[in-house]
Design a protein around this motif. Structure first.
Motif, PDB file in Angstrom:
ATOM      1  N   TYR A  37       0.883  -1.266  -0.049  1.00  0.00           N
ATOM      2  CA  TYR A  37      -0.029   0.057  -0.093  1.00  0.00           C
ATOM      3  C   TYR A  37       0.914   1.170   0.003  1.00  0.00           C
ATOM      4  CZ  TYR A  37      -4.195  -2.732   0.979  1.00  0.00           C
ATOM      5  OH  TYR A  37      -5.260  -3.664   0.677  1.00  0.00           O
ATOM      6  N   THR A  40       0.826   3.358  -3.121  1.00  0.00           N
ATOM      7  CA  THR A  40      -0.371   4.436  -3.244  1.00  0.00           C
ATOM      8  C   THR A  40       0.157   5.811  -3.070  1.00  0.00           C
ATOM      9  OG1 THR A  40      -1.969   2.600  -2.355  1.00  0.00           O
ATOM     10  CG2 THR A  40      -2.439   5.010  -2.316  1.00  0.00           C
ATOM     11  N   PHE A  46      -3.850   8.241  -7.660  1.00  0.00           N
ATOM     12  CA  PHE A  46      -4.151   8.389  -6.363  1.00  0.00           C
ATOM     13  C   PHE A  46      -3.773   9.905  -6.101  1.00  0.00           C
ATOM     14  CE2 PHE A  46      -3.738   3.699  -6.158  1.00  0.00           C
ATOM     15  CZ  PHE A  46      -5.348   3.515  -5.872  1.00  0.00           C
ATOM     16  N   ALA A  50      -5.671  13.095  -4.591  1.00  0.00           N
ATOM     17  CA  ALA A  50      -5.574  13.677  -3.377  1.00  0.00           C
ATOM     18  C   ALA A  50      -5.168  15.232  -3.333  1.00  0.00           C
ATOM     19  CB  ALA A  50      -4.238  12.985  -2.875  1.00  0.00           C
ATOM     20  N   PHE A  71      -9.796  -0.273  -4.651  1.00  0.00           N
ATOM     21  CA  PHE A  71      -9.165   1.043  -4.427  1.00  0.00           C
ATOM     22  C   PHE A  71      -9.406   1.457  -2.660  1.00  0.00           C
ATOM     23  CE2 PHE A  71      -7.444   1.093  -8.262  1.00  0.00           C
ATOM     24  CZ  PHE A  71      -7.710   2.163  -9.135  1.00  0.00           C
ATOM     25  N   SER A  75      -6.495   3.497  -1.044  1.00  0.00           N
ATOM     26  CA  SER A  75      -6.761   4.905  -0.783  1.00  0.00           C
ATOM     27  C   SER A  75      -6.941   5.518   0.532  1.00  0.00           C
ATOM     28  CB  SER A  75      -8.284   5.057  -1.438  1.00  0.00           C
ATOM     29  OG  SER A  75      -9.046   4.451  -0.288  1.00  0.00           O
ATOM     30  N   LEU A  80      -8.408   9.514   0.931  1.00  0.00           N
ATOM     31  CA  LEU A  80      -9.552   9.523  -0.071  1.00  0.00           C
ATOM     32  C   LEU A  80     -10.689   8.770   0.119  1.00  0.00           C
ATOM     33  CD1 LEU A  80      -7.007   9.201  -3.259  1.00  0.00           C
ATOM     34  CD2 LEU A  80      -8.116  11.026  -2.399  1.00  0.00           C
ATOM     35  N   SER A  82     -13.940   6.832  -0.417  1.00  0.00           N
ATOM     36  CA  SER A  82     -14.684   5.998  -1.488  1.00  0.00           C
ATOM     37  C   SER A  82     -16.203   5.749  -1.073  1.00  0.00           C
ATOM     38  CB  SER A  82     -14.168   4.408  -1.533  1.00  0.00           C
ATOM     39  OG  SER A  82     -15.230   3.533  -2.085  1.00  0.00           O
ATOM     40  N   THR A  86     -14.419   3.155   3.800  1.00  0.00           N
ATOM     41  CA  THR A  86     -13.302   3.854   4.521  1.00  0.00           C
ATOM     42  C   THR A  86     -14.110   4.725   5.449  1.00  0.00           C
ATOM     43  OG1 THR A  86     -12.257   4.070   2.088  1.00  0.00           O
ATOM     44  CG2 THR A  86     -11.328   5.643   4.092  1.00  0.00           C
ATOM     45  N   THR A 143      -0.731  -2.577  -5.957  1.00  0.00           N
ATOM     46  CA  THR A 143      -1.261  -1.286  -5.521  1.00  0.00           C
ATOM     47  C   THR A 143      -2.928  -1.696  -5.208  1.00  0.00           C
ATOM     48  OG1 THR A 143      -0.084   0.075  -6.802  1.00  0.00           O
ATOM     49  CG2 THR A 143      -1.968   1.350  -6.043  1.00  0.00           C
TER      50      THR A 143
END
Length: 360
Positions: A37, A40, A46, A50, A71, A75, A80, A82, A86, A143
């Motif tokens: 990760y 990312t 990304f 961002a 993602f 993320s 970020l 989704s 998240t 990723t």
């Protein structure tokens, strides 16, 4: 006492053995996955999203349910959001299945309602409401997990995105038994005539008689479903109509069934006379806690504040307008809304459930 202490020690040792010996291979595998990760933070797709300082969500176009979201994990390091998860996701089993079905009719409009500004796709999208931001010809290994994204990706901006919080000019209140009110609400938001940047559809109580005329006059349209009226409702509805309100169906004129054409005419009129949404400033959002949001409104006239959050679904969320508590309403089937009197300046949302109070 010594015997009891010995039992406790044995239990602790068994737990530690299970955690660090039995599950060690699995933990090592997960650690290796999370190391990927870190890519990312260097990946241009990304980083592109961002770099946008707005509050927004993104959506992976291939995601059609909650079974996967490639993602989602990667993320997180860049904060970020989704739409599926998240800390700021919109998923909730109580409404999302219906909403997912509705999105197939007008994806850009309805995802835009959920503050989806960016859409990621493994293929080109042929939709005038999606504007290509950038094409990425390689995705770093590790990723994301799905093979469809190991080679290329397209990043689009949704031209129909609505802000996380905004003032909406017009409103329609759906009154009736919950089951029928839900069906009507989702039917209305899928209409081509429904423009969420100008009109908000709110779910109300089950009966017209639950309202005073001053409360009904906050809404431009009343949508009546099964169980919403009785013999004592007519005088209230006639007063509402005489003050310029629209009733669908117009039971004061002898109509007793919903008519799609009448809704289309009403929505056309609203789209003609209503102004576009007014964005408002979010002063505090996930700064220190996900349980608090503060918005500056400074509205001149009465209006409804639309917030792309699911506050209505969780008991414990409260809203205050300039320090005075007010009701949080379900809007457009998925959003939260509060009524703002003219001159309102500040709105606060806070999560403080009774279970937490009792725990203290």
């Amino acid at each position: 006492i010594k015997k009891t202490l010995g039992v406790y020690i044995c239990l602790i040792l068994l737990v530690l053995f299970s955690l660090f010996i039995v599950n060690l291979p699995k933990l090592q595998q997960q650690a290796e996955e999370f190391e990927h990760y870190s890519i990312t933070e260097k990946h241009p797709l990304f980083l592109k999203m961002a770099s946008d300082e707005d509050i927004f969500r993104f959506h992976v176009i291939e995601v059609k349910g909650i079974d996967w979201n490639n993602f989602l994990g990667p993320s997180i390091p860049l904060d970020l959001e989704s739409v599926y998860g998240t800390y700021g996701g919109g998923w909730d089993y109580r409404y999302f299945n219906q909403f997912l079905g509705a999105t197939f009719s007008s994806p850009a409009k309805l995802w835009g309602m959920l503050n989806v500004k960016y859409v990621v796709s493994s293929q080109e999208i042929n939709d005038s409401y999606y504007e290509l931001v950038e094409y990425f010809d390689s995705i770093s290994e590790g990723t994301i997990s799905d093979n469809s994204y190991t080679h290329e990706a397209y990043l689009y901006e949704n031209k129909l995105v609505l802000p996380r919080a905004s003032l909406i000019d017009s409103s329609a209140l759906v009154i009736g038994q919950k089951e029928y009110a839900n069906q009507l609400m989702y039917g209305l938001i899928t209409s081509d005539k429904f423009n969420p940047s100008k009109l908000m559809i709110l779910q109300g109580d089950e009966r017209v008689n639950d309202y005073k005329i001053s409360e009904l006059m906050k809404y431009d349209v009343l949508c009546l479903t099964q169980g919403s009226i009785d013999q004592n409702s007519m005088s209230l509805l006639e007063k509402y109509k005489s003050e310029g309100g629209i009733i669908l169906p117009d039971v004061t004129d002898g109509k007793d069934s919903l008519n799609a054409e009448e809704f289309n005419v009403a929505f056309d009129n609203i789209n003609t006379i209503s102004s576009e949404f007014i964005p408002v400033e979010v002063l505090s959002y996930y700064d220190e806690t996900p349980n608090y949001m503060k918005i500056q409104v400074d509205n001149v006239e009465d209006a409804f504040l639309s917030v792309s959050e699911k506050y209505t679904l969780y008991p414990g969320w409260t809203a205050k307008v300039d320090g005075k508590e007010t009701e949080i309403l379900l809007a457009n089937g998925v959003l939260s809304a509060v009524y703002l009197p003219a001159g309102a300046r500040e709105v606060e949302f806070k999560y403080y459930p009774n279970s937490f109070k009792k725990g203290l």
